[in-house]
Design an enzyme around this catalytic site. Structure first.
Site, PDB file in Angstrom:
ATOM      1  N   ASP A  32      -8.182   6.215  -2.782  1.00 36.33           N
ATOM      2  CA  ASP A  32      -7.460   5.137  -2.132  1.00 36.33           C
ATOM      3  C   ASP A  32      -7.558   5.351  -0.626  1.00 36.33           C
ATOM      4  O   ASP A  32      -7.416   6.478  -0.147  1.00 36.33           O
ATOM      5  CB  ASP A  32      -5.981   5.259  -2.535  1.00 36.33           C
ATOM      6  CG  ASP A  32      -5.356   3.935  -2.883  1.00 36.33           C
ATOM      7  OD1 ASP A  32      -5.556   2.997  -2.111  1.00 36.33           O
ATOM      8  OD2 ASP A  32      -4.643   3.873  -3.896  1.00 36.33           O
ATOM      9  N   ASP A  34      -6.901  -0.400   0.138  1.00 31.46           N
ATOM     10  CA  ASP A  34      -5.555  -0.955   0.055  1.00 31.46           C
ATOM     11  C   ASP A  34      -5.465  -2.264   0.850  1.00 31.46           C
ATOM     12  O   ASP A  34      -6.051  -2.377   1.935  1.00 31.46           O
ATOM     13  CB  ASP A  34      -4.588   0.089   0.656  1.00 31.46           C
ATOM     14  CG  ASP A  34      -3.143  -0.243   0.400  1.00 31.46           C
ATOM     15  OD1 ASP A  34      -2.753  -0.336  -0.772  1.00 31.46           O
ATOM     16  OD2 ASP A  34      -2.390  -0.415   1.386  1.00 31.46           O
ATOM     17  N   GLU A  71      -8.303  -4.120  -2.943  1.00 27.91           N
ATOM     18  CA  GLU A  71      -7.043  -4.657  -3.424  1.00 27.91           C
ATOM     19  C   GLU A  71      -6.764  -5.939  -2.651  1.00 27.91           C
ATOM     20  O   GLU A  71      -6.536  -5.912  -1.441  1.00 27.91           O
ATOM     21  CB  GLU A  71      -5.892  -3.673  -3.215  1.00 27.91           C
ATOM     22  CG  GLU A  71      -4.631  -4.207  -3.897  1.00 27.91           C
ATOM     23  CD  GLU A  71      -3.323  -3.746  -3.265  1.00 27.91           C
ATOM     24  OE1 GLU A  71      -2.298  -3.835  -3.946  1.00 27.91           O
ATOM     25  OE2 GLU A  71      -3.323  -3.338  -2.094  1.00 27.91           O
ATOM     26  N   HIS A  98       0.554   1.371 -10.440  1.00 31.38           N
ATOM     27  CA  HIS A  98       1.772   1.950  -9.844  1.00 31.38           C
ATOM     28  C   HIS A  98       2.620   0.881  -9.151  1.00 31.38           C
ATOM     29  O   HIS A  98       3.677   1.197  -8.623  1.00 31.38           O
ATOM     30  CB  HIS A  98       1.388   3.046  -8.850  1.00 31.38           C
ATOM     31  CG  HIS A  98       0.674   2.494  -7.647  1.00 31.38           C
ATOM     32  ND1 HIS A  98      -0.629   2.026  -7.701  1.00 31.38           N
ATOM     33  CD2 HIS A  98       1.082   2.286  -6.382  1.00 31.38           C
ATOM     34  CE1 HIS A  98      -0.969   1.579  -6.517  1.00 31.38           C
ATOM     35  NE2 HIS A  98       0.045   1.718  -5.692  1.00 31.38           N
ATOM     36  N   ASP A  99       2.131  -0.354  -9.090  1.00 25.43           N
ATOM     37  CA  ASP A  99       2.864  -1.405  -8.385  1.00 25.43           C
ATOM     38  C   ASP A  99       3.591  -2.361  -9.316  1.00 25.43           C
ATOM     39  O   ASP A  99       4.126  -3.374  -8.862  1.00 25.43           O
ATOM     40  CB  ASP A  99       1.896  -2.226  -7.513  1.00 25.43           C
ATOM     41  CG  ASP A  99       1.539  -1.487  -6.238  1.00 25.43           C
ATOM     42  OD1 ASP A  99       2.366  -0.687  -5.765  1.00 25.43           O
ATOM     43  OD2 ASP A  99       0.428  -1.692  -5.719  1.00 25.43           O
TER      44      ASP A  99
HETATM   45  C1  NOJ Z   1      -0.644  -1.689  -2.028  1.00 28.02           C
HETATM   46  C2  NOJ Z   1      -0.257  -0.436  -2.721  1.00 28.02           C
HETATM   47  O1  NOJ Z   1      -0.769  -0.451  -4.028  1.00 28.02           O
HETATM   48  C3  NOJ Z   1       1.241  -0.363  -2.673  1.00 28.02           C
HETATM   49  O2  NOJ Z   1       1.723   0.678  -3.480  1.00 28.02           O
HETATM   50  C4  NOJ Z   1       1.665  -0.215  -1.234  1.00 28.02           C
HETATM   51  O3  NOJ Z   1       3.079  -0.258  -1.165  1.00 28.02           O
HETATM   52  C5  NOJ Z   1       1.110  -1.353  -0.361  1.00 28.02           C
HETATM   53  N1  NOJ Z   1      -0.268  -1.602  -0.644  1.00 28.02           N
HETATM   54  C6  NOJ Z   1       1.226  -1.048   1.106  1.00 28.02           C
HETATM   55  O4  NOJ Z   1       0.280  -0.105   1.507  1.00 28.02           O
END
Ligand code: NOJ
Length: 527
Positions: A98, A195, A252, A313-314
């Protein structure tokens, strides 16, 4: 697009602090992950995605990097990372890392320098204004502009105020980040997960307000997907590929909307982007899933490959989202079949293979996730009771899916109480890797079988769909590659479904031609 290693791989996301502690301090680390590589190999995983492991104050669990060239001491050392990487490579497992290009931690030396004075050499590394120019909100809630006492100006942050947005219109930012990427490529990694990559640029004219939708939510019209972002990405992709050709580049782009996703992936662009269309389904609906699979197939051109994931994880874990009562109805097996037989690059999230559930935080002081904590504060400020605010913050908080991997029934699942933000109840009854390994009929063993079938069946890796049908909640499709066809039938209805069988069985969970609810069958045939 064939014969790329990543098209033939099933990926596995490791959330760094929660996977495996190797030194007994209660926090996952490289030593721990290295000790579980055999487990991942046995599962059939060929690619690992590591969440950020760089030094960080961890306001947002590592997505606030304060040094791009090192390893956070919680996770080990550069040598330990190297050892892990070598071991992974020897086992035929690639590793993608990442990387956060959109923002740095407010503790990063660049930001410290930038805020030291208005005339600082690095002032323009970030976005500064002498007054708040617009109504933009942070994605975690609250204003996106933060006042700096020292220089009496405001800086922009799309996420937490400790995650300061870089100014990508400054060419020096590009060069600085290019160096970072080169460093890790030379280190030996196999890919990047970028990210929030569609956030790199913001609207040139900062004096425009974002609109609101009917429900009063801000629409992020001017703070993502703005002019210039695609040029930056194309340049980055080219520069990266000049160093290493077969690197896997994942973006992402936090969206379910294919119009937003499409411009970012394909030839000379990112290999794939995360499409959140399956991950964002809150309540189970096979109609919705079917619609999304159709959409992925129709919206992308032949050079654009979807990603398939229900978890990360989100978001809350799909097993809890889809079956909140947790009454073992078998839906998780049908979802596993879908993940591993549909078209695209599958990404699993650690613990998914043993059916780990979401956990609940009963004490706000133990909540770790900035998104949940911010929500709590905003709700209290609005006058909600502590109980109500905690309930709502649990909804927003991503801690629920970040609890430690349940390796065995030890009181802390191999972890100490260093991160006790979640009350883990009924420890004895929880699913564990130890238990699942011994049970032939476990979800874990089903995942192993499915992954093996996927990776050994060209039609499942590369085949196009034929007859993608949903009828009476039974999903069926054919994947065809040259003269080989694979037929998949998954019974999402609550009634038995009887099928005709005249092919060679790869896997059939019912052991007959009648599929009970959530049973599925996979058959292969030569035309
Ligand atoms: C995406 C990440 O997956 C998330 O966990 C993070 O809080 C935000 N980007 C900000 O970097």
């Amino acid at each position: 697009m064939q014969n790329k290693w990543w098209r033939e791989s099933v990926f596995y996301e490791i959330y760094m602090p929660s996977f495996k502690d190797g030194n007994g301090d209660g926090i996952g680390d490289f030593k721990g992950i290295a000790s579980k590589l055999d487990y991942l190999k046995d599962l059939g995983i060929k690619g690992i995605w590591l969440t950020p492991f760089y030094p960080s104050p961890k306001v947002d669990n590592g997505y606030d990097i304060s040094d791009y060239y090192n390893i956070d001491k919680d996770y080990g050392t550069l040598e330990e990372f190297k050892e892990f990487l070598n071991k992974a490579h020897n086992l035929g497992i690639k590793v993608i890392i990442d990387i956060v290009l959109n923002h740095t931690s407010s503790e990063h030396p660049w930001f410290k320098e930038s805020k030291s004075s208005i005339g600082s050499e690095r002032r323009d590394f970030y976005i500064w204004k002498n007054s708040i120019p617009n109504n933009w909100e942070s994605f975690f809630g609250g204003e996106a502009w933060e006042y700096d006492e020292n220089t009496k100006e405001y800086y922009y942050h799309a996420f937490a105020k400790e995650q300061v947005d870089l100014n990508w219109s400054n060419p020096k930012v590009y060069e600085a980040m290019k160096d970072v990427l080169k460093y890790w490529i030379d280190f030996g990694i196999d890919g990047f997960r970028f990210d929030v990559i569609n956030f790199l640029t913001v609207q040139d004219d900062l004096n425009v307000d974002n609109p609101f939708d009917e429900s009063g939510e801000q629409v992020h019209k001017y703070d993502k997907n703005q002019d210039g972002v695609l040029d930056i990405i194309k340049r980055l992709v080219k520069d990266i590929r000049d160093i290493k050709e077969d690197i896997f580049l994942v973006g992402e782009v936090g969206s379910e909307d294919f119009n937003e996703l499409k411009p970012y992936c394909g030839e000379n662009l990112l290999d794939v982007v995360f499409n959140f269309n399956l991950g964002s389904i809150d309540e189970f609906s096979i109609e919705k899933i079917y619609k999304e699979i159709l959409c992925m197939n129709e919206e992308y051109d032949e050079k654009q490959i979807p990603t398939i994931f229900f978890n990360s994880h989100d978001m809350g874990r799909s097993i809890t989202r889809f079956n909140p009562k947790g009454n073992c109805n078998g839906i998780e097996k049908a979802i596993a079949a879908l993940l591993l037989t549909t078209k695209g690059v599958p990404f699993m999230y650690f613990g998914e293979e043993i059916g780990m559930q979401d956990l609940v935080c009963y004490d706000i002081d133990k909540m770790n996730d900035i998104q949940g904590i911010t929500k709590y504060k905003l709700e209290i400020a609005k006058g909600k009771s502590e109980y109500e605010a905690l309930k709502l913050s649990n909804k927003s908080s991503r801690d629920k899916s970040r609890s430690p991997m349940q390796w065995n029934n030890d009181i802390n699942y191999g972890f100490s109480e260093a991160k006790p933000w979640i009350n883990i109840e009924d420890k004895k009854d929880k699913t564990t890797v130890e238990k699942a390994t011994k049970d032939n009929k476990s979800l874990l063993n089903l995942y192993k079988e499915l992954i093996k079938i996927r990776c050994n069946t060209t039609a499942l890796l590369y085949g196009d769909y034929e007859d993608l049908i949903l009828e009476n909640d039974v999903l069926s499709f054919r994947r065809k590659y040259n003269d080989i066809v694979v037929d998949v039938v998954i019974n999402f209805s609550n009634e038995d479904y009887t099928q005709k069988i005249d092919k060679i069985e790869l896997l059939n969970t019912s052991e007959s031609n009648t599929l009970k609810p959530y049973d599925f069958s996979i058959y292969i045939n030569k035309l």
